[in-house]
Motif scaffolding. Sequence first.
Motif, PDB file in Angstrom:
ATOM      1  N   MET A   1       8.069  30.598  51.633  1.00 22.10           N
ATOM      2  CA  MET A   1       8.638  30.200  52.895  1.00 22.10           C
ATOM      3  C   MET A   1      10.073  30.715  52.962  1.00 22.10           C
ATOM      4  SD  MET A   1       9.326  26.391  54.457  1.00 22.10           S
ATOM      5  CE  MET A   1       7.612  26.028  54.637  1.00 22.10           C
ATOM      6  N   THR A   2      10.429  31.230  54.107  1.00 18.22           N
ATOM      7  CA  THR A   2      11.773  31.748  54.298  1.00 18.22           C
ATOM      8  C   THR A   2      12.755  30.606  54.554  1.00 18.22           C
ATOM      9  OG1 THR A   2      11.558  31.953  56.685  1.00 18.22           O
ATOM     10  CG2 THR A   2      10.790  33.816  55.365  1.00 18.22           C
ATOM     11  N   ILE A   3      14.021  30.928  54.524  1.00 12.64           N
ATOM     12  CA  ILE A   3      15.050  29.929  54.827  1.00 12.64           C
ATOM     13  C   ILE A   3      14.884  29.438  56.254  1.00 12.64           C
ATOM     14  CG2 ILE A   3      17.527  29.601  55.187  1.00 12.64           C
ATOM     15  CD1 ILE A   3      17.994  31.409  52.756  1.00 12.64           C
ATOM     16  N   PHE A   4      14.580  30.370  57.174  1.00 12.03           N
ATOM     17  CA  PHE A   4      14.394  29.967  58.563  1.00 12.03           C
ATOM     18  C   PHE A   4      13.148  29.091  58.716  1.00 12.03           C
ATOM     19  CE2 PHE A   4      16.893  33.926  59.135  1.00 12.03           C
ATOM     20  CZ  PHE A   4      18.028  33.325  59.669  1.00 12.03           C
ATOM     21  N   GLY A   5      12.130  29.358  57.902  1.00 11.24           N
ATOM     22  CA  GLY A   5      10.937  28.516  57.916  1.00 11.24           C
ATOM     23  C   GLY A   5      11.251  27.109  57.463  1.00 11.24           C
ATOM     24  N   ALA A   6      12.084  27.000  56.427  1.00 15.61           N
ATOM     25  CA  ALA A   6      12.475  25.674  55.933  1.00 15.61           C
ATOM     26  C   ALA A   6      13.258  24.909  56.999  1.00 15.61           C
ATOM     27  CB  ALA A   6      13.308  25.809  54.663  1.00 15.61           C
ATOM     28  N   GLY A   8      12.969  25.348  60.203  1.00 16.49           N
ATOM     29  CA  GLY A   8      12.005  24.991  61.247  1.00 16.49           C
ATOM     30  C   GLY A   8      11.178  23.775  60.892  1.00 16.49           C
ATOM     31  N   VAL A   9      10.684  23.741  59.656  1.00 11.31           N
ATOM     32  CA  VAL A   9       9.872  22.599  59.215  1.00 11.31           C
ATOM     33  C   VAL A   9      10.715  21.334  59.203  1.00 11.31           C
ATOM     34  CG1 VAL A   9       8.632  21.614  57.252  1.00 11.31           C
ATOM     35  CG2 VAL A   9       8.214  23.971  57.917  1.00 11.31           C
ATOM     36  N   ALA A  10      11.928  21.410  58.672  1.00 13.71           N
ATOM     37  CA  ALA A  10      12.805  20.244  58.654  1.00 13.71           C
ATOM     38  C   ALA A  10      13.159  19.811  60.073  1.00 13.71           C
ATOM     39  CB  ALA A  10      14.069  20.539  57.850  1.00 13.71           C
ATOM     40  N   GLY A  11      13.293  20.772  60.980  1.00 10.28           N
ATOM     41  CA  GLY A  11      13.572  20.448  62.375  1.00 10.28           C
ATOM     42  C   GLY A  11      12.440  19.659  63.012  1.00 10.28           C
ATOM     43  N   THR A  12      11.197  20.019  62.682  1.00 14.47           N
ATOM     44  CA  THR A  12      10.064  19.250  63.219  1.00 14.47           C
ATOM     45  C   THR A  12      10.076  17.830  62.659  1.00 14.47           C
ATOM     46  OG1 THR A  12       8.462  19.929  61.510  1.00 14.47           O
ATOM     47  CG2 THR A  12       8.641  21.326  63.480  1.00 14.47           C
ATOM     48  N   ASP A  56       4.606  28.117  59.723  1.00  9.87           N
ATOM     49  CA  ASP A  56       5.183  27.527  58.518  1.00  9.87           C
ATOM     50  C   ASP A  56       4.786  26.076  58.326  1.00  9.87           C
ATOM     51  OD1 ASP A  56       6.522  29.780  57.565  1.00  9.87           O
ATOM     52  OD2 ASP A  56       8.221  29.445  58.910  1.00  9.87           O
ATOM     53  N   GLY A  57       4.082  25.501  59.283  1.00  9.93           N
ATOM     54  CA  GLY A  57       3.679  24.107  59.177  1.00  9.93           C
ATOM     55  C   GLY A  57       4.702  23.192  59.793  1.00  9.93           C
ATOM     56  N   GLY A  58       4.726  21.984  59.312  1.00  4.02           N
ATOM     57  CA  GLY A  58       5.630  20.987  59.844  1.00  4.02           C
ATOM     58  C   GLY A  58       4.843  19.778  60.310  1.00  4.02           C
ATOM     59  N   VAL A  59       5.453  19.011  61.170  1.00  2.00           N
ATOM     60  CA  VAL A  59       4.843  17.790  61.666  1.00  2.00           C
ATOM     61  C   VAL A  59       5.145  17.667  63.149  1.00  2.00           C
ATOM     62  CG1 VAL A  59       6.839  16.342  61.101  1.00  2.00           C
ATOM     63  CG2 VAL A  59       4.573  15.323  61.144  1.00  2.00           C
ATOM     64  N   GLN A  60       4.274  16.982  63.865  1.00  4.74           N
ATOM     65  CA  GLN A  60       4.485  16.763  65.286  1.00  4.74           C
ATOM     66  C   GLN A  60       3.990  15.376  65.681  1.00  4.74           C
ATOM     67  OE1 GLN A  60       2.234  19.767  67.297  1.00  4.74           O
ATOM     68  NE2 GLN A  60       0.262  18.953  66.681  1.00  4.74           N
ATOM     69  N   ALA A 114      19.370  16.922  55.618  1.00  8.47           N
ATOM     70  CA  ALA A 114      19.900  17.488  54.371  1.00  8.47           C
ATOM     71  C   ALA A 114      19.229  18.824  54.052  1.00  8.47           C
ATOM     72  CB  ALA A 114      19.713  16.506  53.216  1.00  8.47           C
ATOM     73  N   VAL A 115      17.939  18.942  54.320  1.00  3.35           N
ATOM     74  CA  VAL A 115      17.235  20.211  54.099  1.00  3.35           C
ATOM     75  C   VAL A 115      17.819  21.292  55.004  1.00  3.35           C
ATOM     76  CG1 VAL A 115      15.022  21.410  54.390  1.00  3.35           C
ATOM     77  CG2 VAL A 115      15.094  19.185  53.264  1.00  3.35           C
ATOM     78  N   VAL A 116      18.055  20.961  56.263  1.00  9.23           N
ATOM     79  CA  VAL A 116      18.649  21.928  57.194  1.00  9.23           C
ATOM     80  C   VAL A 116      20.014  22.370  56.692  1.00  9.23           C
ATOM     81  CG1 VAL A 116      19.568  22.244  59.532  1.00  9.23           C
ATOM     82  CG2 VAL A 116      17.350  21.137  59.205  1.00  9.23           C
ATOM     83  N   THR A 117      20.823  21.417  56.254  1.00  9.18           N
ATOM     84  CA  THR A 117      22.160  21.734  55.754  1.00  9.18           C
ATOM     85  C   THR A 117      22.093  22.642  54.539  1.00  9.18           C
ATOM     86  OG1 THR A 117      23.022  19.642  56.589  1.00  9.18           O
ATOM     87  CG2 THR A 117      24.304  20.730  54.865  1.00  9.18           C
ATOM     88  N   ARG A 118      21.242  22.314  53.588  1.00  6.70           N
ATOM     89  CA  ARG A 118      21.147  23.118  52.365  1.00  6.70           C
ATOM     90  C   ARG A 118      20.575  24.506  52.635  1.00  6.70           C
ATOM     91  NH1 ARG A 118      20.836  17.968  50.910  1.00  6.70           N
ATOM     92  NH2 ARG A 118      22.146  17.265  49.199  1.00  6.70           N
ATOM     93  N   ALA A 119      19.613  24.605  53.519  1.00 10.71           N
ATOM     94  CA  ALA A 119      19.053  25.913  53.860  1.00 10.71           C
ATOM     95  C   ALA A 119      20.098  26.773  54.563  1.00 10.71           C
ATOM     96  CB  ALA A 119      17.814  25.741  54.740  1.00 10.71           C
ATOM     97  N   THR A 120      20.883  26.158  55.424  1.00  6.09           N
ATOM     98  CA  THR A 120      21.957  26.889  56.107  1.00  6.09           C
ATOM     99  C   THR A 120      22.998  27.363  55.101  1.00  6.09           C
ATOM    100  OG1 THR A 120      21.611  25.569  58.105  1.00  6.09           O
ATOM    101  CG2 THR A 120      23.694  26.735  57.937  1.00  6.09           C
ATOM    102  N   GLU A 121      23.362  26.503  54.162  1.00  7.63           N
ATOM    103  CA  GLU A 121      24.326  26.894  53.128  1.00  7.63           C
ATOM    104  C   GLU A 121      23.782  28.034  52.274  1.00  7.63           C
ATOM    105  OE1 GLU A 121      24.984  23.194  51.119  1.00  7.63           O
ATOM    106  OE2 GLU A 121      26.389  22.465  52.657  1.00  7.63           O
TER     107      GLU A 121
END
Length: 132
Positions: A1-6, A8-12, A56-60, A114-121
């Motif tokens: 999974m790419t950083i952008f995928g992570a 996206g999943v955390a965003g969902t 990338d999956g996620g939840v809805q 926190a996942v979004v923050t760490r992936a962005t970093e």
Amino acid sequence: MTIFGAIGVAGTGMTVTRKWMDAVGDNIANANTVTATSEEAFRTRYVIAQEMTGGDGGVQVAGVQLGSAEGRLVHDPDHPLADANGYVRHPDVDMSSQMTQLIMAQRGYQANAAVVTRATESYQAALQIGRS
């Protein structure tokens, strides 16, 4: 999974937990809503989440399930909505359960943030390496 995928999943996950917190907040706000016995009580809202397939999956949010409209009858003959026997209808909202749900939703939101923050970093660190 790419950083952008992570991200996206955390965003969902953040979206679902935000809607969960909204539903719990609505339940808590209406815990003391009184209706006449001839009317339905406030119906507790429960957010139903489901896995997203593909990508990338996620939840809805799959939907919202409503609790019982029966509520509970409370003897309060002085209430303006009381029936001839002195009863009014209160919603069947369990405050301890709702507070537990609120804490779980808050923690889920924080974890996804926190996942979004760490992936962005991580992405920013990769850009710095590329500049060197």
